[in-house]
Design an enzyme around this catalytic site. Sequence first.
Site, mmCIF file in Angstrom:
data_model
loop_
_atom_site.group_PDB
_atom_site.id
_atom_site.type_symbol
_atom_site.label_atom_id
_atom_site.label_comp_id
_atom_site.label_asym_id
_atom_site.label_seq_id
_atom_site.Cartn_x
_atom_site.Cartn_y
_atom_site.Cartn_z
ATOM 1 N N GLY A 536 0.835 -1.197 0.000
ATOM 2 C CA GLY A 536 0.000 0.000 0.000
ATOM 3 C C GLY A 536 0.864 1.240 0.000
ATOM 4 N N GLY A 541 3.768 7.470 3.453
ATOM 5 C CA GLY A 541 4.858 6.710 2.850
ATOM 6 C C GLY A 541 4.319 5.368 2.381
ATOM 7 N N LYS A 557 4.745 0.358 8.132
ATOM 8 C CA LYS A 557 4.431 1.640 7.501
ATOM 9 C C LYS A 557 5.641 2.539 7.695
ATOM 10 C CE LYS A 557 0.605 4.876 8.225
ATOM 11 N NZ LYS A 557 -0.539 5.061 9.132
ATOM 12 N N ASP A 653 -13.122 9.308 8.703
ATOM 13 C CA ASP A 653 -12.827 8.834 7.353
ATOM 14 C C ASP A 653 -13.275 7.381 7.195
ATOM 15 O OD1 ASP A 653 -12.008 9.109 4.777
ATOM 16 O OD2 ASP A 653 -9.854 9.025 5.199
#
Length: 863
Positions: A536, A541, A557, A653
């Site tokens: 992803g 980042g 991540k 979100d």
Amino acid sequence: MMKTKTKTCTLFCLVSFYFVLNALHVLSASKSNAVSYILSCGSASNEADPDGRKWGPDTQYLVSQANSETKGAQYQDPSLPSTIPYMSARIIKSELTYSFKVPGKTRHWIRLHFYPTNYETYLSNNAYFSVVADGVTLLKNFNSSITALALTQSHILREYSLYPSGEVLNITFTPSPDHKDSYAFVNGIEVISMPDLFKRAIMVGFGEESVNTKSSVLQTMYRLNVGGQFISATKDSGLTRQWYDDSSYIYGNLGMIPDIEANRKILYPKDLTGYVAPVDVYRTARALGMDSAVNANSNISWTFQVDSNFTYMVRLHFCELSYTKVNQRVFNIFINNQLAEQGADILIWTGAINVPVYRDYAIYVLGNDNVTITMNPDKSMTPEFYDTLLNGLEIFKLNDTLGNLAGPNPEISKEMEEYDRNWLRIVADAAEREEKKKKEKLIAGAAGGAGAVGLLAVCIVVYTRKKRVLGSECGATSGWLPLYGSWSNSNGKSTTSGKSCSSSTLSSLAQGLCRHFSLAEMKSGTRNFEESQVIGVGGFGKVYKGIVDGGTKVAVKRANPSSEQGLHEFRTEIEMLSKLRHRHLVSLIGFCEENDEMILVYDYMGNGTLREHLYKSNNPQLSWKQRLEICIGAARGLYYLHTGAKYTIIHRDVKTTNILVDDNWVAKVSDFGLSKTGPNLNQTHVSTVVKGSFGYLDPEYFRRQQLTDKSDVYSFGVVLFEVLCARPALNPTLPKEQVSLADWALHCQRKGILQDIIDPQLKGKVNPECLKKFAETAEKCLSDQGKDRPSMGDVLWNLEFALQLHENPNGASLIADERSSRTTGAINSGTNGSHGGESSIDDMSDGLTTSAVFSQLVNPQGR
Ligand SMILES: *[C@@H]1O[C@H](CO)[C@@H](O)[C@H](O)[C@H]1NC(C)=O
Ligand SMILES: *[C@@H]1O[C@H](CO)[C@@H](O)[C@H](O)[C@H]1NC(C)=O
Ligand SMILES: *[C@@H]1O[C@H](CO)[C@@H](O)[C@H](O)[C@H]1NC(C)=O
Ligand SMILES: *[C@@H]1O[C@H](CO)[C@@H](O)[C@H](O)[C@H]1NC(C)=O
Ligand SMILES: *[C@@H]1O[C@H](CO)[C@@H](O)[C@H](O)[C@H]1NC(C)=O
Ligand SMILES: *[C@@H]1O[C@H](CO)[C@@H](O)[C@H](O)[C@H]1NC(C)=O
């Protein structure tokens, strides 16, 4: 203590004094002089709360005013249901008595309301006191701060019921002498006459022995509407009680909720009135399950935490709603593994369907601290069906022989305590940092809104996430982020291998909860951040698939060096994420902070995002049941964010790419790390720059830049339609009126043609009643105004109900309308379009490749 779900309940009620008097009058002529004192302590005038209930000043009931002061709270916790009575308090510096005139020989409720916070110089940690009513100790060395913390609630309500010994009821508050600076306080007191609802109860496990609850003082511990929804005090039958949903107390098997029409007529027998429990309690229930063969060897259990070394009265409410004959449903009831009732047959007790009945049991809890109620079918009676039923449940604590009801203060973990301390600091820090940034960069508010000055804590969230919203999650690919279970595994395995992770600014809690990884470990786990490992890409980042500890799969991540997400935000994310843990939320395993690298490590979510199982992928289609279960899981996660933590957390979100699925198909909400609302937001909403993803945005939020938990409910409504219709939230290749799924689905739902746009894979496979419930729920979530939308708790309840409807094999005929699905015309192009639609377009709903106009709205000075 009754667990208050602040969001699903309103504490107050509109029960007119007149009504109570009237109600009591019917019960007994001797009670015609019934009283109802509803006091907002420390306030000077009569004031009504939002439900219209009037609270009066307390001064005239004080025996002496010498030892007390009135003070206002300095900080209004956003989860308080009302300013009255919580924002004012009576501060009690030495013994102080309230004295109420009451009718003799009448039982009374005493309700005490506490909001532990600082009252000017009176710090919440020094509130430490006892309360005695009519000679019975209700609270002893009561630490309201720690109690609220343990309950993750902003305020505390204690309810007792007693027979005053005379015509005066004294309630005395005494600061505990064994703590320096201790003081007592109270925000609200209610003393209300009530009918006598208590008699003798059989002691479980003691043969014929019983306890006389009539002569006891009782403390309400739990009061549940089993299989139903929260019932507010206004909806109770005149006694202003609150009935909570039972689902969080179920241990193991959830059983099933029988499908009973909402207006089923409940026939109270002569000796039982609505004062025992309102109709809504009897109209809903929880049974064991649909399948007699499975039921034969199953149990259903509820578990409740209580104080040990007390006697408890367990009142079970029953009302048979399905069967009409004796020996159709016969079951056993166990309390703490002791047989309380063998061969319970509701129809033997009541003689007819729809007639309520209750049974009282008493149990002495020694040495452990829970009460568990278990039911299973009584096979020895060979009933027609193997099933159980329960409609309502109450647990009361009885005074002990010394006239005491007070238990010890709860114990909380060090982590929890530190969390509380740190949370305040983090928010203050964040606010300060943001203020500085604001000055430097002069971030202008989008759409002219920008947000009020006092709301800095949230602004920082906006700022740090802004980048991600705009440039993030392109294609929002595979799953990453964690699983609660493995979190503790990996945490337990090794403490630290990185030697010089300089994170002295991280709280020791975060350091304790979160593991430090060395850069070397990160490199070897991701094959030196090889491109093939990327699963992803976000504004922060790249996200890599990785392995640690020789086999544990993780998602890594890694901050892009040019990322705008600074060190402070990185740490804030660690602080926040490490403390929020729930089965349906992703959580953080650890982090690495070395050589200017900022890396977050999450558990790997084997099945990726919800979206990739709905459309635009080669994955096999999910069954309707799987989809429902994933929606329920995600709803639970959001419900926890809204109500379960000490402060309301708004996700901001919610979308199908932020709902991830682990190897066992357990849904987890992700990407909520910086969504927290903080203290000092003394409003029920927070103003902020509009953010979120196009296609999921709450129109009210968009119009007014006001963020509430109902904004998440709106977005979740879009998710529900996405799941049902298997198309993106936005698809610009479609005719104009169909581009937005929210608009289009609402249109179809209102026209009664929703079945034309549902996923063709589902046609004929969804029970129409279930579909109806699901669609109605989604529709309500999309109400234009937040106040018209259900709470996340209601959404959850409705989805669970929909699942029950789906699993009910006796349900009505299935939707088998292949016929309507393939005709041509505007209606069907929706379905066709989305499935044949081109991929890149689907990502519109992430707010990425959206029109320039919108991007500018989100980030006016962004590029
Ligand atoms: C009450 O509990 C809090 C923890 O929230 C603690 O810090 C405080 O010292 C306690 N107060 C007393 C008097 O024990
Ligand atoms: C109530 O308190 C007042 C003042 O302390 C005292 O005079 C009175 O006797 C008390 N009454 C009862 C019933 O305890
Ligand atoms: C309960 O009683 C037992 C035995 O009398 C005693 O050992 C225990 O400490 C008590 N527990 C509490 C919480 O008072
Ligand atoms: C059901 O509950 C009873 C009583 O607590 C227990 O003895 C029995 O083992 C339980 N059965 C199952 C299948 O859990
Ligand atoms: C009830 O409490 C006992 C003792 O504290 C504990 O062993 C048991 O696991 C608890 N039961 C449940 C269902 O939580
Ligand atoms: C509660 O107190 C009353 C008298 O004040 C006493 O008669 C009763 O037995 C007590 N209840 C219990 C369970 O000990």
